[in-house]
Design an enzyme around this catalytic site. Structure first.
Site, mmCIF file in Angstrom:
data_model
loop_
_atom_site.group_PDB
_atom_site.id
_atom_site.type_symbol
_atom_site.label_atom_id
_atom_site.label_comp_id
_atom_site.label_asym_id
_atom_site.label_seq_id
_atom_site.Cartn_x
_atom_site.Cartn_y
_atom_site.Cartn_z
ATOM 1 C CB ALA A 64 8.503 -0.505 11.035
ATOM 2 N N GLY A 110 7.656 4.415 7.778
ATOM 3 C CA GLY A 110 6.258 4.126 8.061
ATOM 4 C C GLY A 110 5.500 5.313 8.629
ATOM 5 C CD GLU A 113 5.599 3.304 4.040
ATOM 6 O OE1 GLU A 113 5.942 2.724 3.002
ATOM 7 O OE2 GLU A 113 5.781 2.822 5.175
ATOM 8 C CD GLU A 133 11.334 3.117 4.294
ATOM 9 O OE1 GLU A 133 10.197 3.215 4.783
ATOM 10 O OE2 GLU A 133 11.896 4.065 3.700
#
Length: 255
Positions: A64, A110, A113, A133
């Site tokens: 992100a 992300g 993911e 993260e």
């Protein structure tokens, strides 16, 4: 124009992340485009499968875009950024058509993911996977601790999420998270996707639903979809619709 494109040219469509200057990191606009493309693909006749890939040599997807969420309040971060991203990645995971992620370069946060939301993954030998993260003071929010826990052994996932250890292609393949490791992962993905031309699209879709129900991927919806498909193909459905249209009581056969 969004930095996530949909290319439909024949039976295999492609979702392409095209923001290489920012390592294909997701912005709100990119997430919205991904969701819109999933809706288009769900209704696209003639599309048998979907390849998810990205442009640029430096990253498949770095996750992100920090600038997109850094200024959000804690409540807005949780309510909008995390929940909406999670919902959109779930939309991709539950697409009725088979999906293949092409991990040609690092997939972090992300990006990992996103790859996990696809049905299978093909990876370049030099690519790596990571959940960084914790190094920026947050936790995975788009299924990194949930869907990935079904795809990667718990100790390995903890290595990544707690200790920041990266997963290389050879180990990811050995764990079964990656289907193939190839010097040209896109060509490999296209070769795999081409096999869909020789399979029943309905059987492939139902098999995906069955597997998802078995592993807990939106189990309730998958079970109801399977049940709806079964009854929808029956004479009872045809009789019920006809009776409603003719304003009479339906007569259902005993067997």
């Amino acid at each position: 124009m969004s930095a996530v494109h949909l290319q439909i040219d024949g039976p295999i469509a492609q979702i392409v992340l095209d923001n290489p200057a920012k390592l294909n990191a997701f912005t709100p606009e990119m997430l919205a485009a991904l969701e819109a493309h999933c809706t288009t693909l769900e209704r696209a006749g003639g599309v048998l499968g979907v390849i998810v890939r990205s442009e640029g040599d430096r990253a498949f997807c770095a996750g992100a875009d920090i600038k997109a969420w850094a200024g959000l309040s804690p409540f807005d971060f949780a309510r909008h950024w995390v929940r909406e991203g999670h919902r959109i990645f779930d939309r991709l995971a539950r697409l009725s058509k088979p999906t293949i992620a092409v991990i040609h370069a690092p997939a972090f946060g992300g990006g990992l993911e996103l790859a996990a939301a696809c049905d299978i993954r093909v990876m370049a030998p030099s690519a790596t996977l990571a959940l960084p993260e914790a190094q920026v003071g947050i936790v995975p929010g788009w299924s990194g601790t949930q869907r990935l826990a079904r795809l990667i052994p718990e100790p390995v996932l903890k290595e990544m999420a707690l200790f920041g250890r990266r997963l290389d292609a050879a180990r990811a393949h050995g764990l079964g998270f990656v289907a193939e490791v190839a010097d040209d992962p896109l060509a490999m993905a296209e070769s795999i996707a081409a096999r869909l031309a020789h399979a029943s699209p309905r059987a492939v879709e139902v098999a995906k639903y069955q597997i998802h129900a078995g592993v807990g991927e939106d189990r309730a919806a998958m079970i109801e979809a399977l049940g709806g498909g079964m009854i929808g193909a029956s004479a009872d459905r045809a009789e019920g619709v006809a009776a409603f249209a003719e304003k009479r009581k339906p007569i259902f056969p005993a067997s």
